[in-house]
Design a protein around this motif. Structure first.
Motif, PDB file in Angstrom:
ATOM      1  N   TYR A 111       0.828  -1.198   0.000  1.00 40.37           N
ATOM      2  CA  TYR A 111       0.000   0.000   0.000  1.00 40.37           C
ATOM      3  C   TYR A 111       0.865   1.251   0.000  1.00 40.37           C
ATOM      4  O   TYR A 111       1.956   1.259   0.563  1.00 40.37           O
ATOM      5  CB  TYR A 111      -0.925   0.003   1.214  1.00 40.37           C
ATOM      6  CG  TYR A 111      -1.817  -1.215   1.258  1.00 40.37           C
ATOM      7  CD1 TYR A 111      -2.907  -1.329   0.403  1.00 40.37           C
ATOM      8  CD2 TYR A 111      -1.544  -2.259   2.124  1.00 40.37           C
ATOM      9  CE1 TYR A 111      -3.707  -2.446   0.422  1.00 40.37           C
ATOM     10  CE2 TYR A 111      -2.334  -3.394   2.147  1.00 40.37           C
ATOM     11  CZ  TYR A 111      -3.419  -3.482   1.295  1.00 40.37           C
ATOM     12  OH  TYR A 111      -4.202  -4.595   1.302  1.00 40.37           O
TER      13      TYR A 111
ATOM     14  N   ARG B  12       2.254   9.355  -0.892  1.00 38.06           N
ATOM     15  CA  ARG B  12       1.110  10.156  -1.351  1.00 38.06           C
ATOM     16  C   ARG B  12       1.460  11.641  -1.390  1.00 38.06           C
ATOM     17  O   ARG B  12       1.056  12.366  -2.297  1.00 38.06           O
ATOM     18  CB  ARG B  12      -0.106   9.909  -0.467  1.00 38.06           C
ATOM     19  CG  ARG B  12      -0.738   8.560  -0.717  1.00 38.06           C
ATOM     20  CD  ARG B  12      -2.058   8.402   0.031  1.00 38.06           C
ATOM     21  NE  ARG B  12      -2.746   7.234  -0.455  1.00 38.06           N
ATOM     22  CZ  ARG B  12      -2.728   6.049   0.150  1.00 38.06           C
ATOM     23  NH1 ARG B  12      -2.094   5.886   1.278  1.00 38.06           N
ATOM     24  NH2 ARG B  12      -3.366   5.023  -0.373  1.00 38.06           N
TER      25      ARG B  12
ATOM     26  N   GLU C  22      -4.292   5.916  -8.212  1.00 32.94           N
ATOM     27  CA  GLU C  22      -4.301   6.770  -7.029  1.00 32.94           C
ATOM     28  C   GLU C  22      -4.819   8.165  -7.376  1.00 32.94           C
ATOM     29  O   GLU C  22      -5.639   8.733  -6.662  1.00 32.94           O
ATOM     30  CB  GLU C  22      -2.880   6.855  -6.449  1.00 32.94           C
ATOM     31  CG  GLU C  22      -2.751   7.769  -5.262  1.00 32.94           C
ATOM     32  CD  GLU C  22      -3.419   7.252  -3.994  1.00 32.94           C
ATOM     33  OE1 GLU C  22      -3.509   8.041  -3.034  1.00 32.94           O
ATOM     34  OE2 GLU C  22      -3.844   6.084  -3.943  1.00 32.94           O
TER      35      GLU C  22
ATOM     36  N   ARG D  48      -8.694   7.838  -8.282  1.00 26.95           N
ATOM     37  CA  ARG D  48      -9.555   7.543  -7.124  1.00 26.95           C
ATOM     38  C   ARG D  48      -9.685   8.733  -6.183  1.00 26.95           C
ATOM     39  O   ARG D  48     -10.699   8.900  -5.523  1.00 26.95           O
ATOM     40  CB  ARG D  48      -8.968   6.387  -6.320  1.00 26.95           C
ATOM     41  CG  ARG D  48      -9.234   5.049  -6.892  1.00 26.95           C
ATOM     42  CD  ARG D  48      -8.662   3.991  -5.985  1.00 26.95           C
ATOM     43  NE  ARG D  48      -8.771   2.691  -6.619  1.00 26.95           N
ATOM     44  CZ  ARG D  48      -7.955   1.690  -6.409  1.00 26.95           C
ATOM     45  NH1 ARG D  48      -6.959   1.823  -5.567  1.00 26.95           N
ATOM     46  NH2 ARG D  48      -8.124   0.550  -7.026  1.00 26.95           N
ATOM     47  N   ASN D  49      -8.632   9.488  -6.072  1.00 25.48           N
ATOM     48  CA  ASN D  49      -8.600  10.540  -5.060  1.00 25.48           C
ATOM     49  C   ASN D  49      -8.577  11.939  -5.663  1.00 25.48           C
ATOM     50  O   ASN D  49      -7.967  12.845  -5.121  1.00 25.48           O
ATOM     51  CB  ASN D  49      -7.400  10.318  -4.143  1.00 25.48           C
ATOM     52  CG  ASN D  49      -7.521   9.017  -3.408  1.00 25.48           C
ATOM     53  OD1 ASN D  49      -8.449   8.807  -2.645  1.00 25.48           O
ATOM     54  ND2 ASN D  49      -6.604   8.098  -3.662  1.00 25.48           N
TER      55      ASN D  49
ATOM     56  N   ALA E 173      -6.485  11.570   0.592  1.00 26.03           N
ATOM     57  CA  ALA E 173      -6.278  10.222   0.058  1.00 26.03           C
ATOM     58  C   ALA E 173      -5.883   9.250   1.161  1.00 26.03           C
ATOM     59  O   ALA E 173      -6.383   8.119   1.227  1.00 26.03           O
ATOM     60  CB  ALA E 173      -5.200  10.251  -1.030  1.00 26.03           C
ATOM     61  N   GLN E 174      -5.005   9.677   2.069  1.00 26.02           N
ATOM     62  CA  GLN E 174      -4.587   8.828   3.180  1.00 26.02           C
ATOM     63  C   GLN E 174      -5.752   8.569   4.111  1.00 26.02           C
ATOM     64  O   GLN E 174      -5.947   7.447   4.583  1.00 26.02           O
ATOM     65  CB  GLN E 174      -3.427   9.484   3.944  1.00 26.02           C
ATOM     66  CG  GLN E 174      -2.862   8.649   5.057  1.00 26.02           C
ATOM     67  CD  GLN E 174      -2.092   7.437   4.546  1.00 26.02           C
ATOM     68  OE1 GLN E 174      -1.654   7.391   3.407  1.00 26.02           O
ATOM     69  NE2 GLN E 174      -1.936   6.441   5.380  1.00 26.02           N
TER      70      GLN E 174
ATOM     71  N   LYS F  37      -8.930   8.525   3.355  1.00 27.07           N
ATOM     72  CA  LYS F  37      -9.844   7.593   2.705  1.00 27.07           C
ATOM     73  C   LYS F  37      -9.284   6.166   2.682  1.00 27.07           C
ATOM     74  O   LYS F  37     -10.028   5.204   2.782  1.00 27.07           O
ATOM     75  CB  LYS F  37     -10.156   8.062   1.284  1.00 27.07           C
ATOM     76  CG  LYS F  37     -11.102   9.254   1.269  1.00 27.07           C
ATOM     77  CD  LYS F  37     -11.225   9.941  -0.062  1.00 27.07           C
ATOM     78  CE  LYS F  37     -11.533   9.082  -1.237  1.00 27.07           C
ATOM     79  NZ  LYS F  37     -11.685   9.866  -2.474  1.00 27.07           N
ATOM     80  N   ALA F  38      -7.971   6.044   2.544  1.00 25.03           N
ATOM     81  CA  ALA F  38      -7.338   4.711   2.528  1.00 25.03           C
ATOM     82  C   ALA F  38      -7.476   4.052   3.874  1.00 25.03           C
ATOM     83  O   ALA F  38      -7.621   2.863   3.993  1.00 25.03           O
ATOM     84  CB  ALA F  38      -5.866   4.822   2.132  1.00 25.03           C
TER      85      ALA F  38
END
Length: 132
Positions: free
Chosen positions: A73, A79, A109, A112-113, A128-129, A131-132
């Motif tokens: 991941y 990110r 990535e 999605r974000n 993004a982090q 949501k991950a």
């Protein structure tokens, strides 16, 4: 927005919280042998009630500390690097080369974000982090 991103508009997730990092510090303090109340209030700066609740809800065992997160991941640092390079208009393949990941990973990535504020696609590493 569907034309830009290929997906329906998403509601805002709100402000990213740092609860996971704080809770992880809490469990590190518990591992030293202090009480949940002291770990919460003195060590990490949350209320005693929050510390007791975390301890009770996890049954005295932190779930996320049982095994480390896989390198499969993207990390928050990766990110952030993607976000900085994207802001400099660096291409997907070049970003992938610089951080040592597959171009398809970077492309997914970014897709999605993608934040769609103002009608343009923007990438935010913190969101993004979260949501991950």
């Amino acid at each position: 927005m569907k034309k830009l991103t290929g997906r329906e508009a998403m509601r805002s997730p709100g402000v990213p919280s740092h609860r996971r990092e704080i809770e992880q510090r809490f469990w590190e303090q518990i591992a030293t042998g202090i009480t949940s109340e002291k770990a919460a209030e003195e060590a990490v700066g949350v209320s005693q009630a929050a510390g007791s609740r975390w301890f009770r809800h996890r049954g005295g065992m932190p779930l996320f500390m049982s095994k480390p997160v896989s390198a499969r991941y993207l990390s928050f640092a990766e990110r952030e690097e993607i976000g900085l390079l994207r802001a400099q208009d660096v291409g997907v393949r070049e970003i992938a080369r610089r951080i040592g990941r597959s171009p398809s990973t970077i492309s997914r990535e970014l897709t999605r974000n993608a934040a769609t504020r103002g009608g343009k696609l923007e990438y935010r590493a913190s969101v993004a982090q979260w949501k991950a």
